[in-house]
Design a protein around this motif. Structure first.
Motif, PDB file in Angstrom:
ATOM      1  N   ALA A  57      12.413  15.904   1.658  1.00  0.00           N
ATOM      2  CA  ALA A  57      13.739  15.504   1.173  1.00  0.00           C
ATOM      3  C   ALA A  57      13.772  13.925   1.842  1.00  0.00           C
ATOM      4  O   ALA A  57      14.253  13.008   1.033  1.00  0.00           O
ATOM      5  CB  ALA A  57      15.046  15.990   1.708  1.00  0.00           C
ATOM      6  N   LEU A  58      13.380  13.752   2.899  1.00  0.00           N
ATOM      7  CA  LEU A  58      13.264  12.552   3.717  1.00  0.00           C
ATOM      8  C   LEU A  58      11.974  11.600   2.971  1.00  0.00           C
ATOM      9  O   LEU A  58      11.005  12.127   2.380  1.00  0.00           O
ATOM     10  CB  LEU A  58      12.937  12.812   5.079  1.00  0.00           C
ATOM     11  N   HIS A  59      12.032  10.304   3.743  1.00  0.00           N
ATOM     12  CA  HIS A  59      11.022   9.547   3.338  1.00  0.00           C
ATOM     13  C   HIS A  59       9.630   9.709   3.962  1.00  0.00           C
ATOM     14  O   HIS A  59       8.617   8.844   3.542  1.00  0.00           O
ATOM     15  CB  HIS A  59      11.488   8.090   3.257  1.00  0.00           C
ATOM     16  N   ARG A  78       5.343  15.182  -2.268  1.00  0.00           N
ATOM     17  CA  ARG A  78       6.107  14.173  -2.771  1.00  0.00           C
ATOM     18  C   ARG A  78       7.263  14.021  -1.767  1.00  0.00           C
ATOM     19  O   ARG A  78       8.062  14.881  -1.740  1.00  0.00           O
ATOM     20  CB  ARG A  78       6.495  15.001  -4.270  1.00  0.00           C
ATOM     21  N   ASP A 115      11.016  11.877  -0.525  1.00  0.00           N
ATOM     22  CA  ASP A 115      12.325  11.578  -1.390  1.00  0.00           C
ATOM     23  C   ASP A 115      12.918  12.512  -2.611  1.00  0.00           C
ATOM     24  O   ASP A 115      13.209  12.081  -3.634  1.00  0.00           O
ATOM     25  CB  ASP A 115      12.131  10.496  -2.215  1.00  0.00           C
ATOM     26  N   PHE A 116      12.584  13.880  -2.327  1.00  0.00           N
ATOM     27  CA  PHE A 116      12.699  14.889  -3.548  1.00  0.00           C
ATOM     28  C   PHE A 116      13.191  16.300  -2.880  1.00  0.00           C
ATOM     29  O   PHE A 116      12.678  16.736  -2.159  1.00  0.00           O
ATOM     30  CB  PHE A 116      11.172  15.251  -4.220  1.00  0.00           C
ATOM     31  N   ILE A 117      14.484  16.414  -3.449  1.00  0.00           N
ATOM     32  CA  ILE A 117      15.152  17.482  -2.886  1.00  0.00           C
ATOM     33  C   ILE A 117      15.358  18.543  -3.629  1.00  0.00           C
ATOM     34  O   ILE A 117      15.931  18.526  -4.811  1.00  0.00           O
ATOM     35  CB  ILE A 117      16.660  17.139  -2.383  1.00  0.00           C
ATOM     36  N   THR A 148      17.337  17.188  -6.752  1.00  0.00           N
ATOM     37  CA  THR A 148      16.706  16.252  -7.735  1.00  0.00           C
ATOM     38  C   THR A 148      16.044  17.082  -8.855  1.00  0.00           C
ATOM     39  O   THR A 148      16.195  16.716  -9.962  1.00  0.00           O
ATOM     40  CB  THR A 148      15.526  15.541  -6.939  1.00  0.00           C
ATOM     41  N   ASP A 184      14.258  11.493 -12.408  1.00  0.00           N
ATOM     42  CA  ASP A 184      14.731  12.921 -12.012  1.00  0.00           C
ATOM     43  C   ASP A 184      16.286  12.796 -11.705  1.00  0.00           C
ATOM     44  O   ASP A 184      16.933  13.981 -12.291  1.00  0.00           O
ATOM     45  CB  ASP A 184      13.837  13.366 -10.791  1.00  0.00           C
ATOM     46  N   ILE A 185      16.679  11.885 -11.106  1.00  0.00           N
ATOM     47  CA  ILE A 185      17.953  11.738 -10.527  1.00  0.00           C
ATOM     48  C   ILE A 185      18.911  11.744 -11.927  1.00  0.00           C
ATOM     49  O   ILE A 185      20.090  12.279 -11.952  1.00  0.00           O
ATOM     50  CB  ILE A 185      18.271  10.552  -9.474  1.00  0.00           C
ATOM     51  N   SER A 213      19.616  14.983 -13.498  1.00  0.00           N
ATOM     52  CA  SER A 213      20.282  16.208 -12.396  1.00  0.00           C
ATOM     53  C   SER A 213      21.709  15.679 -12.237  1.00  0.00           C
ATOM     54  O   SER A 213      22.510  16.362 -11.561  1.00  0.00           O
ATOM     55  CB  SER A 213      19.379  16.424 -11.540  1.00  0.00           C
ATOM     56  N   ARG A 236      18.612   3.725   6.070  1.00  0.00           N
ATOM     57  CA  ARG A 236      18.851   4.584   4.812  1.00  0.00           C
ATOM     58  C   ARG A 236      20.673   4.507   4.900  1.00  0.00           C
ATOM     59  O   ARG A 236      21.391   4.579   5.787  1.00  0.00           O
ATOM     60  CB  ARG A 236      18.610   5.838   5.185  1.00  0.00           C
ATOM     61  N   ASP A 270      12.479   3.658  -1.270  1.00  0.00           N
ATOM     62  CA  ASP A 270      12.940   5.164  -1.285  1.00  0.00           C
ATOM     63  C   ASP A 270      14.436   5.270  -1.850  1.00  0.00           C
ATOM     64  O   ASP A 270      15.287   4.483  -1.857  1.00  0.00           O
ATOM     65  CB  ASP A 270      13.225   5.720   0.247  1.00  0.00           C
ATOM     66  N   LEU A 271      14.302   6.318  -2.737  1.00  0.00           N
ATOM     67  CA  LEU A 271      15.895   6.505  -3.317  1.00  0.00           C
ATOM     68  C   LEU A 271      15.536   8.101  -3.617  1.00  0.00           C
ATOM     69  O   LEU A 271      14.784   8.715  -4.201  1.00  0.00           O
ATOM     70  CB  LEU A 271      15.720   5.810  -4.599  1.00  0.00           C
ATOM     71  N   VAL A 272      16.779   8.606  -3.106  1.00  0.00           N
ATOM     72  CA  VAL A 272      16.707  10.294  -3.026  1.00  0.00           C
ATOM     73  C   VAL A 272      18.141  10.656  -3.600  1.00  0.00           C
ATOM     74  O   VAL A 272      19.146  10.050  -2.877  1.00  0.00           O
ATOM     75  CB  VAL A 272      16.284  10.772  -1.543  1.00  0.00           C
ATOM     76  N   GLY A 273      18.026  11.605  -4.270  1.00  0.00           N
ATOM     77  CA  GLY A 273      19.424  12.243  -4.678  1.00  0.00           C
ATOM     78  C   GLY A 273      19.186  13.216  -5.888  1.00  0.00           C
ATOM     79  O   GLY A 273      18.166  13.578  -6.015  1.00  0.00           O
ATOM     80  N   PRO A 274      20.282  13.634  -6.457  1.00  0.00           N
ATOM     81  CA  PRO A 274      21.432  13.112  -6.035  1.00  0.00           C
ATOM     82  C   PRO A 274      22.175  14.287  -5.002  1.00  0.00           C
ATOM     83  O   PRO A 274      21.915  15.231  -4.956  1.00  0.00           O
ATOM     84  CB  PRO A 274      22.357  13.748  -7.452  1.00  0.00           C
TER      85      PRO A 274
END
Lengths: 495, 278
Positions: free
Chosen positions: A200-202, A237, A239-241, A245, B23-24, B27, B44, B84-88
């Motif tokens: 999840a983190l970078h 990978r 930044d992927f939750i 995601t 991906d985001i 979802s 962040r 970096d871009l993470v979500g949703p």
């Protein structure tokens, strides 16, 4: 598959080891003193972020290795959650085959340089050592030797990659790149699986990166071990939750046959006392993440962290020690531990408590916070604590702390770190309605295989245990890797 | 990854960014947010998703320049990549057929309101939207809002567009005129506080979307915690949307200002470096 006991017994009769055992009398071995880990001067190190322990030299390692009796029933190995062949690697060190020693450790431990630094060996292998159990002498310094072998290999530039079985092309997903996920990924890669770790983190590393500070575990060392896993074919990978995601179902559609969930600690616990949401009061997760992961103490990094002159850290575990020692290094005049039981009951490693004491950390044991106060801007400026006394032992076997009525007094503080534990991360469970959970929010698994109530999902580490050590999490990862392999083999056969 | 596909300024300090995030884009739902980090040394920060296109694999963010990171982001160009871009992240908005829903957006709060208005509209609600800003330039996304709203009321502080007055005046006018079953208010904390005071007078259940300080955004650090109904909640996993009447607004605003001094200093320093470079 061979058991850990069989695996460890296998190598002892080898000629070189028999020879080595005969080369020195047991009495001579036991008369040697345990080597002392050299460390930075406490008054220097509490002002820098360099590692506290320097590591032992080749000479020291060889001497220490001579102390080991290469017992026929090596009880030390019972204490190791990942089943390291301890006498084997120590005898490799005695025979000065340091790279060989590292290779032995890496057969069962994906992160030797990490474990050599942060494992509570005094409660595990070293507690079970013949010296501790029967001779009542200081145990073989197994942890220091492990660290030595791993560091030697890294510095030699000749890092070996463990033997990998031929690729079977079967995709397995690991959710979370902390200790349990990395251990599972390493073992699955060795078995020939196509492993992708989703983080999840970078940054890769989980708690090893955001939680444990540089002075105890430098990030570079974690990165080298991760690089080694990449060489083993593990994909990462960031930044992927998983569960956000993309869903587990999405990943199944992409061909993943099984999952290991090592999503770790989530919500930090607070004490729910008045004033706890004032500014300047952090969870240990936030405080350590800002500093370790986001590098807030460096001017050229954008993440800020509030400065504290009078810092109180609430709690008695390793995270509390990490937080309080960090605050001192960032320039606090006064850094205090506030813990409701006595120093003997503290869950932190003895070494960490000693290190903290040497670094001029104040220990206010048998004290408990009851309320916080703030200035006109909402920044904490004072805390009220209550004295405690110890009563009868509770369910944990430790004596229960009882508040002493009317003993409250105030302490000036401008920064408070609450390190009283965490609840499991809620994201994965929230995304899987059928997943069986405990009342504490942990995932229910079969202890033998780490399989959850959903057959293709396995789990381990803090998401199952609630809160434990790096090495127990790694042990779970290894157990789960075997469980996943069995599950997939059976599924493949059935089709 | 995370390439800026389109950038369009709404006003001097507010821009819309369309970002490649397949991906985001697939979802995400109304109410979700992302965390971004611009470069190796970046912080962040959370940003609510304003729109998304699963076909094109893009999401839309609306950003207002308020500090170092937003300034750096607005200085980036089409074709640049966000590290970096993470979500949703967060819980999606609870969408139902409520009847008549009064949606109020202030400033860039209009951006996160858009997907909610759209979803409420698609769920068959009558949606009345109040858009508010200090002046005409700060009224954004009006056309999109009109597309999904049965009626749009514009309010500006200076009267340069729509009616003169605060968002609350526009809301109250609608409430007095017809029966409102639910309200959603998104904007600066102070606007959400007074917007929800207005709906509370008429007992209209009201949701707000909180934009507290976050670090990881996944429920780990607790920086975003806030008292809701007397209980500490984590905005990143329990929210970001909450029952407005339960939120401790004074605490929320105090916590939003935790790094005011540090943020101000960092921004001044940033402006100096930008000027030296120019």
């Amino acid at each position: 598959m061979e058991t850990i006991a069989e695996y460890i017994k296998k190598g002892r009769p080898d000629a070189w080891r028999a020879e080595l055992r005969k080369s020195m009398k047991a009495k001579e071995r036991t008369s040697l003193e345990r080597v002392v880990m050299p460390e930075q001067d406490p008054n220097v190190r509490n002002k820098n972020i360099e590692e506290v322990n320097f590591g032992i030299t080749e000479e020291m390692a060889v001497v220490e290795a001579h102390r080991c009796l290469d017992c026929p029933e090596p009880t030390c190995t019972i204490g190791c959650p990942v089943g390291i062949d301890i006498p084997h690697f120590i005898k490799k060190i005695e025979s000065k085959d340091f790279l060989g020693a590292a290779a032995v450790i890496k057969q069962t431990n994906a992160l030797p340089a990490v474990c050599g630094r942060v494992c509570p060996q005094e409660k595990q292998c070293e507690l079970q050592c013949f010296y501790t159990q029967k001779l009542h002498k200081p145990a073989i310094a197994i942890g220091n030797l492990e660290r030595f072998a791993a560091d030697y290999e890294r510095n030699s530039g000749k890092m070996s990659v463990p033997a990998i079985a031929e690729s079977n092309g079967i995709k397995v997903a690991v959710v979370g790149s902390g200790p349990s996920g990395l251990a599972a990924a390493g073992d699955l890669a060795k078995m020939g699986y196509d492993v992708t770790v989703f983080e999840a983190l970078h940054e890769i590393g989980g708690v090893l990166k955001y939680g444990i500070p540089e002075f105890r575990l430098p990030n570079d060392i974690v990165d080298v071990e991760i690089e080694n896993m990449r060489k083993m074919g593990v994909k990462f990978r960031t930044d992927f939750i998983v569960g956000k995601t993309a869903s587990f179902e999405d990943l199944r559609e992409q061909g993943y046959q099984a999952f290991f969930v090592g999503s770790g600690a989530g919500l930090p616990k607070f004490m729910n006392i008045p004033g706890e949401n004032f500014n300047g009061i952090f969870s240990s997760n936030e405080y350590l993440t800002r500093i370790n992961l986001m590098k807030a103490a460096y001017d050229d990094y954008d993440t800020p962290v509030l400065e504290g002159k009078n810092v109180a850290v609430v709690g008695g575990g390793n995270t509390a020690m990490d937080s309080v020692r960090t605050s001192k290094r960032l320039g606090a005049k006064r850094s205090m531990i506030i813990y409701r039981r006595s120093i003997e009951e503290m869950p932190a490693r003895v070494e960490e408590v000693h290190h903290a004491q040497a670094e001029e950390i104040e220990f206010m044991n048998l004290h408990n916070p009851v309320e916080y106060y703030a200035d006109e801007n909402g920044r904490v400026n004072r805390m009220r604590v209550q004295k405690m006394e110890l009563g009868e032992p509770d369910a944990s076997g430790r004596r229960r702390p009882i508040p002493i009525e009317g003993s409250e007094f105030d302490i000036d503080v401008d920064l408070v770190v609450v390190a009283v534990g965490v609840s499991p991360n809620p994201i994965v469970p929230a995304s899987l309605k059928d997943l069986k959970m405990t009342d504490w929010g942990t995932i229910v698994v079969d202890k033998e295989t780490m399989q959850s109530s959903i057959p293709d999902i396995f789990a381990g580490g803090d998401i199952v245990r609630g809160g434990a050590t790096v090495i127990l999490a790694m042990g779970d990862g290894r157990t789960a890797a075997v469980g996943i392999d069995q599950y997939i083999q059976e599924k493949v056969k059935a089709n | 990854m995370n390439k800026i596909i389109e950038k369009e300024f709404f006003s001097e300090n507010v821009a819309r960014l369309v970002i490649d995030a397949p991906d985001i884009a697939k979802s995400r739902k109304a109410g979700h947010f992302v965390i971004i980090r611009l470069d190796e040394k970046g912080e962040r920060i959370p940003l609510t998703i304003a729109d998304g296109d699963p076909e094109k694999g893009t999401i839309t963010l609306v950003v207002q320049k308020v500090g170092v990171t937003s300034a750096k982001l607005l200085a980036m160009n089409e074709g640049d990549e966000i590290l970096d871009l993470v979500g949703p992240l967060g819980k999606a908005t609870h969408i139902d057929k409520f009847g008549t829903v009064l949606c109020a957006g202030g400033g860039v709060g209009v951006a996160p309101l858009l997907p909610i208005v759209k979803a409420l509209h698609e769920a068959g609600n009558r949606v009345i939207t109040v858009l508010a800003g200090r002046n005409k330039d700060l009224i954004i996304m009006e056309d999109e809002m009109r597309k999904y709203s049965d009626e749009v009321v514009i309010m500006t502080d200076d009267g340069s567009y729509g009616k003169q007055g605060l968002v609350t005046a526009g809301m109250e006018e609608v409430i007095k005129r017809e029966k409102v079953d639910k309200s959603v208010v998104i904007g600066p904390a102070i606007m959400m506080k007074f917007g929800s005071f207005t709906t509370k007078k008429y007992n209209i259940p009201t949701e707000v979307s909180l934009n507290t300080i976050m670090v990881d955004g996944t429920g780990m650090c607790g920086a975003c915690r806030i008292s809701v109904g007397g209980k500490t909640k984590f905005v990143c996993v329990d929210g970001p949307e909450f029952d407005a009447f339960q939120v401790d607004w004074d605490q929320m605003m105090t916590r939003m200002g935790a790094y005011k001094t540090e943020e101000h200093e960092a921004y001044q320093k940033y402006l100096e470096t930008v000027q030296t470079e120019a």
